[in-house]
Design a protein around this motif. Structure first.
Motif, PDB file in Angstrom:
ATOM      1  N   PRO A  16       0.832  -1.203   0.000  1.00 59.99           N
ATOM      2  CA  PRO A  16       0.000   0.000   0.000  1.00 59.99           C
ATOM      3  C   PRO A  16       0.866   1.253   0.000  1.00 59.99           C
ATOM      4  CG  PRO A  16      -0.717  -1.555   1.690  1.00 59.99           C
ATOM      5  CD  PRO A  16       0.601  -2.038   1.185  1.00 59.99           C
ATOM      6  N   GLN A  17       0.392   2.280  -0.669  1.00 62.31           N
ATOM      7  CA  GLN A  17       1.118   3.548  -0.730  1.00 62.31           C
ATOM      8  C   GLN A  17       0.356   4.605   0.059  1.00 62.31           C
ATOM      9  OE1 GLN A  17       4.213   3.970  -2.411  1.00 62.31           O
ATOM     10  NE2 GLN A  17       3.998   1.738  -2.334  1.00 62.31           N
ATOM     11  N   MET A  18       1.054   5.271   0.960  1.00 63.35           N
ATOM     12  CA  MET A  18       0.391   6.321   1.720  1.00 63.35           C
ATOM     13  C   MET A  18       0.042   7.495   0.802  1.00 63.35           C
ATOM     14  SD  MET A  18       3.446   8.153   3.930  1.00 63.35           S
ATOM     15  CE  MET A  18       4.344   6.649   4.335  1.00 63.35           C
ATOM     16  N   LYS A  19      -0.965   8.245   1.219  1.00 57.82           N
ATOM     17  CA  LYS A  19      -1.357   9.420   0.462  1.00 57.82           C
ATOM     18  C   LYS A  19      -0.211  10.429   0.452  1.00 57.82           C
ATOM     19  CE  LYS A  19      -5.611   8.277  -0.565  1.00 57.82           C
ATOM     20  NZ  LYS A  19      -6.027   8.091  -1.980  1.00 57.82           N
ATOM     21  N   PRO A  20      -0.055  11.195  -0.630  1.00 60.66           N
ATOM     22  CA  PRO A  20       1.078  12.122  -0.714  1.00 60.66           C
ATOM     23  C   PRO A  20       1.072  13.161   0.403  1.00 60.66           C
ATOM     24  CG  PRO A  20      -0.482  12.470  -2.519  1.00 60.66           C
ATOM     25  CD  PRO A  20      -0.856  11.186  -1.865  1.00 60.66           C
ATOM     26  N   ARG A 132      -1.790  18.802   7.236  1.00 65.81           N
ATOM     27  CA  ARG A 132      -1.418  17.821   6.212  1.00 65.81           C
ATOM     28  C   ARG A 132      -2.177  16.510   6.401  1.00 65.81           C
ATOM     29  NH1 ARG A 132       2.641  19.707   3.177  1.00 65.81           N
ATOM     30  NH2 ARG A 132       4.094  21.253   4.056  1.00 65.81           N
ATOM     31  N   ARG A 133      -2.492  16.157   7.614  1.00 66.19           N
ATOM     32  CA  ARG A 133      -3.173  14.896   7.884  1.00 66.19           C
ATOM     33  C   ARG A 133      -4.515  14.811   7.173  1.00 66.19           C
ATOM     34  NH1 ARG A 133      -6.739  12.878  11.945  1.00 66.19           N
ATOM     35  NH2 ARG A 133      -6.243  10.751  12.609  1.00 66.19           N
ATOM     36  N   CYS A 134      -5.198  15.947   7.024  1.00 67.94           N
ATOM     37  CA  CYS A 134      -6.500  15.932   6.355  1.00 67.94           C
ATOM     38  C   CYS A 134      -6.403  16.377   4.898  1.00 67.94           C
ATOM     39  CB  CYS A 134      -7.500  16.801   7.117  1.00 67.94           C
ATOM     40  SG  CYS A 134      -7.100  18.555   7.199  1.00 67.94           S
ATOM     41  N   GLY A 135      -5.184  16.519   4.390  1.00 69.99           N
ATOM     42  CA  GLY A 135      -4.994  16.881   2.996  1.00 69.99           C
ATOM     43  C   GLY A 135      -5.078  18.361   2.710  1.00 69.99           C
TER      44      GLY A 135
END
Length: 377
Positions: A16-20, A132-135
């Motif tokens: 799995p790739q974490m969100k940028p 950043r946690r919520c984009g």
């Protein structure tokens, strides 16, 4: 059976790739308690209470009830006690796993991709993480000599701004906005922008200097005030915080905070700590007296390039603007058994944030820094 475990980090197995926006986060770094060699040092790096904890609170923790039953998910008794102490309504209070949980869920509830979260330069490092946690996009406003600049904050508000974080007193600088400046900041924000007032160090401020944050939250729908039991109450290990705001704001936080987030022992301990305001008052008085003496000692080293910033919290940020660098001072203090907070990761390589400890500890630190600054003395 054949072992399917990858033998090295270079395995070609998909993962799995974490969100940028998560990959862009630098994890929060707490204050250290050991030196570079692992040696335990006297810890003045995390703004903990040098007086410890109220004995009544410790007794309550030891008699918190059965461990096999879930705690009250709403922390009802604790919220009622907080409300009674501060003249608030308990339905407008939410409890969190430290105020940090509430700061994080506030950003998540009201901001997301395409939105901006605003805070002042040299503010609490958790604000960028929460954004950043919520984009959302973190936006840093210029400071005013390391303090909060109301005009600079307002100038950075855009149509994308959704949340503004202000720590008052500010961490790590110790600066403080009075009631007039805070009201002016709030008045300049659009009503759809949430002002989150982080009052983690409020109990160290003299009551007559109250910034009016709770009153703002009582009368406006876009203010959230957060506080913690970690500092003046001496309950850093228990991880209990609380927030106060308008019903829609509290409803949003309750939707996404952790279920059963405050354990039974922590609720009981915090409830007993609230009832011992003598301990809080002693903590405030001790801090004011010892901080003033330490500030005076640091100011006396001004001709050697040391500059203590004014502080209303339980720490002092000392800037090293002469031959003695903050890194050298950090190493010199460690050699003598003390660890304080160096902040190059927050753009302050020239600063050491020093927690106000006991009178003896602060006198010792002042003496060490004086000798480091002037080896000839």
């Amino acid at each position: 059976m054949t072992d399917q475990t990858p033998s090295s980090p270079t395995s070609s197995l998909a993962a799995p790739q974490m969100k940028p926006w998560i990959a862009a986060i630098h994890a929060y770094v707490p204050g250290r308690s050991t030196g570079a060699d692992g040696r335990a040092l006297i810890k003045l790096s995390a703004n903990e209470n040098p007086l410890g904890t109220s004995p009544a609170a410790l007794a309550a923790r030891d008699d918190a009830g059965p461990a096999h039953l879930y705690p009250d998910p709403d922390s009802a008794a604790l919220r009622t006690a907080i409300a009674e102490l501060h003249g608030l309504h308990p339905s407008r209070i939410v409890c969190g796993t430290g105020s940090g949980e509430l700061l994080t869920v506030a950003a998540s509830a009201f901001a997301g991709p395409g939105d901006e979260v605003l805070y002042v330069r040299y503010g609490f490092s958790l604000y960028e993480i929460a954004a950043r946690r919520c984009g959302a996009t973190p936006v840093e406003a210029p400071d005013a000599d390391y303090g909060t600049d109301v005009d600079a904050l307002l100038a950075c508000v855009t149509p994308a701004t959704r949340v503004v974080f202000v720590a008052n007193p500010n961490n790590p600088t110790g600066s403080y906005l009075g009631a007039d400046d805070l009201a002016r900041l709030h008045a300049g924000l659009p009503p759809h922008v949430l002002l989150v007032l982080d009052q983690a160090y409020a109990e160290y401020v003299a009551p007559e200097q109250d910034d009016g944050g709770l009153a703002l939250a009582a009368t406006h729908g876009n203010v959230l005030v957060t506080r913690t039991f970690a500092k003046a109450y001496g309950l850093a290990a228990e991880r209990v915080g609380w927030g106060y705001g308008a019903p829609p704001v509290i409803d949003a936080l309750n939707r996404i905070r952790g279920p059963f987030n405050i354990n039974r022992g922590a609720q009981a301990t915090a409830l007993a700590a609230l009832a011992d305001q003598d301990f809080v008052n002693r903590s405030r008085a001790h801090n004011a007296t010892v901080r003033a003496r330490f500030m005076e000692a640091m100011a006396a080293l001004g001709n050697h390039g040391l500059r203590p910033l004014p502080s209303e919290a339980n720490f002092v940020l000392v800037l090293f603007e002469g031959p003695l660098t903050a890194a050298a001072a950090l190493a010199g203090l460690a050699e003598q058994g003390y660890i304080v907070r160096h902040l190059p990761g927050q753009g302050l390589p020239q600063g050491l944030r020093i927690t106000i400890g006991t009178a003896e500890q602060m006198d010792a630190i002042a003496g060490i820094l004086a000798r480091l600054a002037d080896p000839a003395q």
